[in-house]
Design a protein around this motif. Sequence first.
Motif, PDB file in Angstrom:
ATOM      1  N   ARG A 172     -44.716  63.608  -8.718  1.00  0.00           N
ATOM      2  CA  ARG A 172     -46.136  63.204  -8.391  1.00  0.00           C
ATOM      3  C   ARG A 172     -46.744  63.531  -7.145  1.00  0.00           C
ATOM      4  O   ARG A 172     -47.798  64.333  -7.078  1.00  0.00           O
ATOM      5  CB  ARG A 172     -46.039  61.576  -8.460  1.00  0.00           C
TER       6      ARG A 172
ATOM      7  N   VAL B   7     -29.840  60.479  -7.824  1.00  0.00           N
ATOM      8  CA  VAL B   7     -30.354  59.733  -6.599  1.00  0.00           C
ATOM      9  C   VAL B   7     -31.634  59.991  -6.513  1.00  0.00           C
ATOM     10  O   VAL B   7     -32.492  59.001  -6.186  1.00  0.00           O
ATOM     11  CB  VAL B   7     -29.517  59.809  -5.369  1.00  0.00           C
ATOM     12  N   ALA B   8     -32.151  61.122  -6.566  1.00  0.00           N
ATOM     13  CA  ALA B   8     -33.693  61.755  -6.417  1.00  0.00           C
ATOM     14  C   ALA B   8     -34.414  60.753  -7.372  1.00  0.00           C
ATOM     15  O   ALA B   8     -34.068  60.494  -8.466  1.00  0.00           O
ATOM     16  CB  ALA B   8     -33.659  62.930  -6.462  1.00  0.00           C
ATOM     17  N   ASP B   9     -35.602  60.366  -6.843  1.00  0.00           N
ATOM     18  CA  ASP B   9     -36.560  59.724  -7.558  1.00  0.00           C
ATOM     19  C   ASP B   9     -37.655  60.811  -8.424  1.00  0.00           C
ATOM     20  O   ASP B   9     -38.642  61.128  -7.705  1.00  0.00           O
ATOM     21  CB  ASP B   9     -37.550  58.735  -6.576  1.00  0.00           C
ATOM     22  N   TRP B  10     -37.094  61.110  -9.287  1.00  0.00           N
ATOM     23  CA  TRP B  10     -37.844  62.317 -10.229  1.00  0.00           C
ATOM     24  C   TRP B  10     -39.446  62.096 -10.204  1.00  0.00           C
ATOM     25  O   TRP B  10     -40.115  62.713 -10.026  1.00  0.00           O
ATOM     26  CB  TRP B  10     -37.011  62.763 -11.452  1.00  0.00           C
ATOM     27  N   PRO B  11     -39.611  61.040 -10.910  1.00  0.00           N
ATOM     28  CA  PRO B  11     -41.315  60.803 -11.089  1.00  0.00           C
ATOM     29  C   PRO B  11     -41.954  60.870  -9.793  1.00  0.00           C
ATOM     30  O   PRO B  11     -42.833  61.390  -9.829  1.00  0.00           O
ATOM     31  CB  PRO B  11     -41.152  59.382 -11.846  1.00  0.00           C
ATOM     32  N   THR B  12     -41.216  60.124  -8.876  1.00  0.00           N
ATOM     33  CA  THR B  12     -42.114  60.180  -7.488  1.00  0.00           C
ATOM     34  C   THR B  12     -42.319  61.614  -7.126  1.00  0.00           C
ATOM     35  O   THR B  12     -43.153  62.247  -6.553  1.00  0.00           O
ATOM     36  CB  THR B  12     -41.459  59.374  -6.476  1.00  0.00           C
ATOM     37  N   ILE B  13     -41.044  62.484  -7.067  1.00  0.00           N
ATOM     38  CA  ILE B  13     -40.953  63.917  -6.695  1.00  0.00           C
ATOM     39  C   ILE B  13     -42.109  64.435  -7.320  1.00  0.00           C
ATOM     40  O   ILE B  13     -42.799  65.318  -6.685  1.00  0.00           O
ATOM     41  CB  ILE B  13     -39.703  64.458  -6.866  1.00  0.00           C
TER      42      ILE B  13
END
Lengths: 262, 249
Positions: free
Chosen positions: A36, A28-34
């Motif tokens: 960044r 679920v987590a938005d890894w690229p955003t996390i």
Amino acid sequence: MKKRTRQKLIRWTLYLVLVAGVAVLGLVADWPTIQRVFFNPQIAADMFPAVFTIAAKNTLIYTFAAFAFGLVLALFLALMKRSSIKPYRWIAITYIELFRGLPALVTIIFIAFAIPIAFPGTSIPGGTLGKGTIGLGIVAAAYMAETIRAGIEAVPRGQMEAARSLGMSHGAALRYIVLPQAFRIIIPPLTNELVLLIKDTSLFFVIGGTITSKELTKFGRDLMSSTFNATPLIVIAVVYLIITLPLTRAVAQLEKRAARAR
Amino acid sequence: MPAENVPPIKVVDLHKYFGPLEVLKGINFQVNHREVVCVIGPSGSGKSTLLRCINRLEEPTAGKIYIEGEDITDIDADVDKLRTKIGMVFQRFNLFPHLTVLRNLTIAQEKVLGRSKSEAEDVARKMLERVGLSDKVDEFPIRLSGGQQQRVAIARSLCMNPDMMLFDEPTSALDPELVGEVLDVMRNLALEGMTMMVVTHEMGFARQVGDRVVFMDDGVVVEEAPPDELLLNPQEERTRKFLEAVQHY
Ligand SMILES: Nc1ncnc2c1ncn2[C@@H]1O[C@H](COP(=O)(O)OP(=O)(O)OP(=O)(O)O)[C@@H](O)[C@H]1O
Ligand SMILES: [Mg+2]
């Protein structure tokens, strides 16, 4: 079903739930955003060396200043609470209950802003250090006073009596015989208090101050708003842990040793 | 040194209450110069309270206590100075656990008598030798046996050059095999002429070393006499009963 089988089943179910939970979070987590927003290497790198030379240094200075001031005040409060003179006891009790009952933030704001308003022309000297130290020290003293009092009471009465029977005054007996033993007993709880104070210096952000007076939390927050990125938060969290973990480990060791000695 | 004709300890009609509880009900007695008085009596009879009143660890409720002729129940009495004249040895030793044996013996000398460090240490070493513990100067109390701790406690009192010594059941907390070494030290003190008041259950010591035995019960002095008279031929029924009970085995 046999008891062993059932236990095994429960155990595997628990593992499964854990793995599933982690997997769901990971998907679920938005890894690229996390990455960044929280782990921007450039922003992290830019924080050095100031995060140590200014922020961490200030945090430590504020902590020790508040601790030292609070400890002295606490010693007086503890002795007052044990005084045979009633008004002294009342003052100590009122003080302790008052400042343990109020949020530390309220006390700090009060010291920093209300006192200069209430007494025009006065202001607490020493800038952030002065205001914060006094505000936080006042709060810490209320907690430490109870710790010190418990420590004094943990020293057997015979110690005071032996000292007095050798001709020592009450004050001398306290100073040379009772307090040294009491402080040994309360080193672990006082260290815990120190750890709490380290974290509570984060409340100093309300006082404001200059660039060079920032402690870790204000340093991190200000960078967060100027970079629109949460990486500074992660960095200061790590720095806090670098400071507090050795202390909490030391307390655990001391307590273990004290338990063994008993 | 005080004049020999003034009794070191004189107690006149001493009363002590703890709240509503009357623990001492009018005590009269005195201890003469170089005399060893042993106090015996059942538990709760007020022996410790009497001893503690004599150096003002407890406040007497009524009555007078004279130390070397000076009324110490007087509000103006200098209690700290008084206490340096009276050595006190406790049942539980009460050594200072955070200090070495040597420091246990020097700290009050320095802080109360104002002796220099080296002077205090000389006195301390001499007193440790007197109780046979010269080799323990640098130990911490916890490393010593109970008997050794009590001997250190006696030495600590002696360092203040007291004119008299009070002992509150000094051997009651000791294992039986350690009692002798402490009583030996006390006997030597008595032989050297120390004025002593000893609360004890050691009837042998009372007979051998005591000049006089005082029997207390229920807050009063029931009977006092030289040891052989009191222990072998008590005049009072209560004394007889107590002695029968303690000598039963
Ligand atoms: N600080 C105190 N507060 C209240 N009561 C006390 C206090 N000290 C002693 N007492 C009471 O006074 C009475 C006499 O006590 P004391 O210790 O003088 O007796 P004792 O003859 O020394 O007995 P023991 O042989 O057990 O030591 C007891 O009933 C005791 O409970
Ligand atoms: Mg007693």
